[in-house]
Design a protein around this motif. Structure first.
Motif, short mmCIF file in Angstrom:
data_model
loop_
_atom_site.label_atom_id
_atom_site.label_comp_id
_atom_site.label_asym_id
_atom_site.label_seq_id
_atom_site.Cartn_x
_atom_site.Cartn_y
_atom_site.Cartn_z
N ASN A 95 -4.33 6.57 -16.95
CA ASN A 95 -4.86 5.24 -16.69
C ASN A 95 -4.19 4.60 -15.47
O ASN A 95 -4.83 3.91 -14.68
CB ASN A 95 -4.67 4.34 -17.91
CG ASN A 95 -5.54 4.79 -19.08
OD1 ASN A 95 -6.54 5.47 -18.88
ND2 ASN A 95 -5.15 4.42 -20.29
N GLU A 96 -2.87 4.82 -15.35
CA GLU A 96 -2.14 4.24 -14.22
C GLU A 96 -2.61 4.85 -12.90
O GLU A 96 -2.74 4.15 -11.89
CB GLU A 96 -0.63 4.48 -14.38
CG GLU A 96 0.20 3.72 -13.35
CD GLU A 96 1.70 3.89 -13.57
OE1 GLU A 96 2.46 3.37 -12.73
OE2 GLU A 96 2.08 4.54 -14.56
N ILE A 128 -4.11 2.61 -9.87
CA ILE A 128 -3.49 2.61 -8.54
C ILE A 128 -4.51 2.96 -7.46
O ILE A 128 -4.52 2.39 -6.37
CB ILE A 128 -2.30 3.60 -8.52
CG1 ILE A 128 -1.14 3.03 -9.34
CG2 ILE A 128 -1.83 3.87 -7.10
CD1 ILE A 128 0.03 3.96 -9.50
N LYS A 129 -5.41 3.91 -7.75
CA LYS A 129 -6.45 4.27 -6.77
C LYS A 129 -7.35 3.07 -6.47
O LYS A 129 -7.72 2.82 -5.31
CB LYS A 129 -7.28 5.43 -7.30
CG LYS A 129 -6.55 6.76 -7.28
CD LYS A 129 -7.44 7.88 -7.81
CE LYS A 129 -6.70 9.22 -7.75
NZ LYS A 129 -7.53 10.32 -8.30
N LYS A 130 -7.68 2.29 -7.53
CA LYS A 130 -8.54 1.12 -7.34
C LYS A 130 -7.82 0.06 -6.49
O LYS A 130 -8.40 -0.50 -5.56
CB LYS A 130 -8.90 0.55 -8.71
CG LYS A 130 -9.88 -0.62 -8.66
CD LYS A 130 -10.23 -1.08 -10.07
CE LYS A 130 -11.18 -2.28 -10.04
NZ LYS A 130 -11.50 -2.76 -11.40
N LEU A 132 0.83 -1.21 0.00
CA LEU A 132 0.00 0.00 0.00
C LEU A 132 0.86 1.26 0.00
O LEU A 132 0.56 2.23 -0.70
CB LEU A 132 -0.92 -0.02 1.23
CG LEU A 132 -1.91 1.17 1.34
CD1 LEU A 132 -2.83 1.21 0.13
CD2 LEU A 132 -2.72 1.05 2.63
N LYS A 133 1.95 1.25 0.77
CA LYS A 133 2.85 2.41 0.80
C LYS A 133 3.52 2.64 -0.54
O LYS A 133 3.68 3.77 -0.99
CB LYS A 133 3.91 2.22 1.88
CG LYS A 133 3.37 2.37 3.30
CD LYS A 133 4.45 2.11 4.34
CE LYS A 133 3.90 2.24 5.75
NZ LYS A 133 4.92 1.94 6.77
#
Length: 878
Positions: free
Chosen positions: A677-678, A682-684, A486-487
């Motif tokens: 898109n990246e 990453i948020k998802k 996550l970090k």
């Protein structure tokens, strides 16, 4: 938290890698003096951040590195690693095993590591704050540390109390925050000073600005006036140039006429000069003949004058030589008389020198006799002194023996009295110890029974605790791994957001226009094309390739907005950009689509998400571009349709309408659409990981609570067992001591009797020794007095000899000085005599030389007279 191991390599007396392993109990390190026990404690303090070399018993920090032996070279670095079990989370570190390392090189470089990662010393200090560890903590108590803490100031003791209370870290952060606040206050003060300084300059600068604007207007006006002035002057000069050219033509005609006339006159002058040159040559020849005759006549007269002058010079030289010869005759007589006087004086001085030598020899003889006498007196004095010193030593020894005997007598009497009292006490203690032995045996039997029961309960708790700890470790490992992922995603997201916000990859002119629109400087700006469209990740490479630089084109409302933006870029000199007005940019899609062809996907405009108002722009840019799966499919479609439209593959290769192929490797993370898109992906992923992390945290807290509860119960049972072990050990040692004491009582009475008898015999010997020592002291004092009287007489005689020697040395010195003066006078007279003899010889030689010179000069005078007569005769004839 407990200590697992300590590894030393190259530190002080540990040249090889040495590992000390510690278990949950008491570990003791024993050994003789000098075996390196204290070096282990020093290693503990050093790895925890100790910076004082004196605290480590060294002069410099380099003393901590193994310095070598005659059979082993010194180490180039030292390292200590401390490993701590952090299963209870006492240290603020996610790992259950925490290793702290410190390495020092001989050049002074130092490294700190936590779990193999390089850190600062500050990180290590913060890790051990509020744990009792650390270089200043209370967990390491060395020799003299307790007395040092007790005798230290209250402010110094407070550090230890703060560490024990767990507020050291807060205090450290407070101090650091206060320092930062002070820095911020200083910065604010400096900013206020700058503002006040700049504020005072605003009004003068405003006036200067107005003056500068006025100057610019006047300067422009001046430039226009100067151009008009120079134009007028140029016209006048061109007119003057035409007049000058006419005058120049007229003057050239006059010059040609005068030049012809000059040529004729020069021809006439040349002929006249030629005739004059012939006459000049004849006159020069005659003048040469006259000059030659005059020169010969003057040379003859000059030679005659020189010869007459030589004759006069020779006569003067003869007179000087005659005078010198007479002076030499007189000087020879005077030198003879001086030589005789020096010889008589030398004879007298040599007689006096002989007498002086005899006096010196007699004086040296007397001085040697005095030295011998003085030497004998010194020897007598030294022997007497030695004897006196020996006697004084004997006297001191006798006094010491007397005092020692008195002390021994008092000690023996006291010991006899003490032994009697000791005998009575032993009888009383024997009865008490017999009763205590019975009580201790009864208690030890009860302890053994209680210990067996506790061991059974402890074994059950250990099995339950091991199962829970294993599950907790697995949960913590999974939590750490998820948290790390996550970090990493959060860090990557921050970087991408920063790039997106900073419009990284866009031209400067595009950034400027978007920034101006956000500030309200220009209206009608919708954004860049890349900001207004969305593309699925699998099509992003193809769309980016198809659009290329058009991704940075700016979409605007209408043509007027585009013109305003272009004017702004031009006025501000910020570069160039392409603008796409919604009202003017229109397009259409390809009519003959290659539907059904192998590898064909769709038109590029169909793969892009956008607002309907941008449809004309999207069709214009992508409506005639097809997307294929790979380069082979694209090539086949292009051939079939005669290269009528452009085709882009999913991996970014292009088949152009001209038949040209464009392609190669493509950085997937370099595109503007790829970045968008990246960010979304990453948020998802981050949201999914956060949910998983929350679940894992709950499980970990539940398991940790269970382990903590079981550990507390286990520790309670272990403490009870430990207390029983400690009590058994204490009672057993007390029982053994009581038994040993009873055994010692058995032979105590007989031993006391023997000691009393022995002390009485010693008391008699001590009294006899005291009497002998007193008698020896009196006799020694009498003999010392006699020797000191003799020593005083010897010293007086030696003083008289010293005075006599001083007088004789002074007389001898005066005689040697007189002798040296006589020798100097003799050498001077001998030198004068030799000089006179040499002068007489030189005078005789000069007398002969002068006679020869006079004869030679008379001959040269006669020769000059003959030459003068011949010269005058030749001159008269010519």
């Amino acid at each position: 938290m407990y200590l697992r191991s300590l590894e030393l390599c190259g530190f002080k007396s540990f040249p090889d890698a040495t590992k000390l392993t510690f278990t949950k109990g008491i570990t003791a390190v024993v050994g003789p003096n000098g075996s390196g026990k204290s070096n282990i404690a020093d290693a503990m303090k050093w790895v925890l951040g100790e910076k004082s070399s004196r605290s480590l018993r060294g002069e410099t920090m380099e003393d901590g590195i193994f310095s070598g032996t005659p059979y082993r070279k010194k180490a180039s670095w030292a390292q200590v690693t401390l490993t701590i079990d952090n299963a209870d989370g006492a240290l603020k570190n996610d790992s259950q095993i925490v290793s702290v390392s410190r390495r020092l090189y001989r050049n002074g470089d130092s490294e700190y590591q936590i779990n193999g990662s390089q850190v600062r010393l500050k990180d290590i200090n913060e890790l051990f704050m509020d744990t009792g560890l650390g270089k200043d903590g209370y967990s390491i108590i060395g020799q003299g540390r307790i007395s040092e803490i007790v005798s230290s100031k209250a402010s110094e003791r407070r550090t230890i109390f703060d560490e024990a209370a767990g507020i050291t870290k807060l205090s450290s952060k407070k101090e650091e925050t206060e320092r930062e606040l002070l820095k911020a206050e200083d910065n604010i003060s400096r900013l206020n000073d700058i503002l006040s300084e700049l504020g005072s300059r605003i009004e003068p600068l405003k006036k200067q600005c107005e003056k500068a604007k006025q100057f610019k207007l006047l300067d422009d006006e001046k430039s226009g006036l100067e151009i008009s002035l120079w134009t007028r002057r140029m016209n006048a000069l061109m007119k003057m140039q035409g007049e000058s050219e006419e005058r120049l033509t007229l003057l050239r005609q006059q010059y040609d006429f005068i030049n012809d006339k000059l040529d004729k006159l020069e021809n006439e002058i040349s002929e006249t000069f030629a005739n004059a040159a012939q006459w000049e040559e004849k006159i020069a020849d005659k003048r040469k003949e006259i000059h030659s005759i005059e020169l010969e006549s003057s040379e003859a007269a000059a030679r005659a004058a020189v010869m007459r002058n030589d004759i006069e010079h020779f006569f003067a030289k003869i007179n000087e030589l005659e005078t010198e010869r007479k002076r030499a005759e007189n000087g020879g007589e005077r030198l003879l008389s001086e030589l005789e006087a020096h010889r008589k004086k030398l004879d007298a001085l040599k007689i006096e020198q002989g007498r002086s030598i005899e006096n010196i020899e007699q004086s040296e003889k007397r001085l040697n006799e005095i030295s011998e006498t003085e030497k004998k007196l010194n020897d007598i004095e030294a022997r007497t002194n030695d004897a006196v010193n020996d006697l004084r030593l004997k006297a001191a020894s006798a006094e010491f023996a007397l005092e020692n005997a008195k002390n021994s007598i008092a000690s023996a009497e006291s010991s006899i009295e003490a032994l009697g009292a000791q005998k009575e006490r032993q009888l009383k203690l024997k009865a008490e110890q017999t009763e205590r032995v019975k009580e201790l045996q009864t208690r030890l039997e009860g302890i053994e029974s209680e210990k067996t029961e506790l061991l059974n309960k402890t074994s059950g708790f250990e099995r339950l605790c091991a199962i829970r700890e294993k599950k907790l470790n697995e949960a913590r490992g999974e939590y750490s791994e998820t948290d790390l992922k996550l970090k990493e995603l959060s860090q990557r997201l921050n970087i991408l957001n920063d790039l997106e916000n900073a419009m990284e990859g866009f031209a400067y002119s595009v950034k400027y226009i978007i920034g101006a629109a956000s500030k309200g400087r220009i209206s009608g700006i919708h954004g860049t094309l890349s900001q207004l469209i969305t593309v699925k990740d699998e099509y992003s490479a193809a769309i980016e390739t198809a659009l290329g630089g058009a991704l940075q084109n700016i979409v605007v409302s209408d043509e007027s907005c585009a013109k305003r933006a272009i004017k702004l870029l031009k006025d501000e000199n910020k570069g160039r950009a392409t603008f796409l007005p919604i009202t003017s940019v229109k397009g259409r899609e390809l009519d003959s689509r290659p539907n059904g062809e192998n590898g064909y996907i769709a038109l590029a405009s169909e793969l892009v998400g956008f607002d309907e108002k941008y449809a004309g722009i999207i069709k214009n840019l992508l409506g005639r571009t097809a997307v294929a799966e790979d380069i082979d499919s694209a090539s086949a479609i292009a051939k079939k349709y005669g290269y009528k439209f452009r085709i882009v593959t999913l991996d970014g290769q292009i088949v152009n309408t001209s038949g040209a192929y464009t392609g190669g490797s493509l950085s997937k993370s370099a595109g503007l659409l790829t970045r968008k898109n990246e960010i979304a992906d990453i948020k998802k992923q981050s949201k999914t990981l956060e949910e998983k992390l929350s679940t894992l945290k709950g499980n970990g807290e539940r398991l940790a609570a269970e382990v903590k509860n079981l550990t507390a119960q286990l520790d309670g049972e272990r403490e009870k067992a430990s207390a029983l072990d400690e009590e058994r050990l204490v009672k057993g040692m007390e029982l053994q001591k009581c038994r040993e004491l009873l055994e010692s009582f058995d032979g105590g009475e007989e031993q006391i009797k023997r000691r009393i008898a022995k002390l009485n015999a010693q008391l008699t010997d001590f009294k006899q020794s005291a009497d002998d020592a007193a008698q020896l002291s009196v006799e020694t004092a009498k003999r010392i007095s006699e020797l000191e009287t003799e020593l005083e007489k010897t010293r007086r005689a030696r003083a008289d000899a010293l005075e006599e020697r001083s007088t004789e040395e002074k007389a001898l010195s005066e005689l040697k000085i007189a002798q040296a003066e006589l020798l100097k006078d003799i050498q001077a007279h001998e030198q004068e005599a030799r000089r006179a003899e040499q002068a007489i010889k030189d005078g005789e030689s000069d007398f002969e030389r002068i006679g020869l010179q006079i004869t030679e000069l008379n001959e040269r005078i006669a020769q000059r007279r003959v030459e003068i007569a011949d010269t005058e005769q030749n001159a008269a004839g010519s």
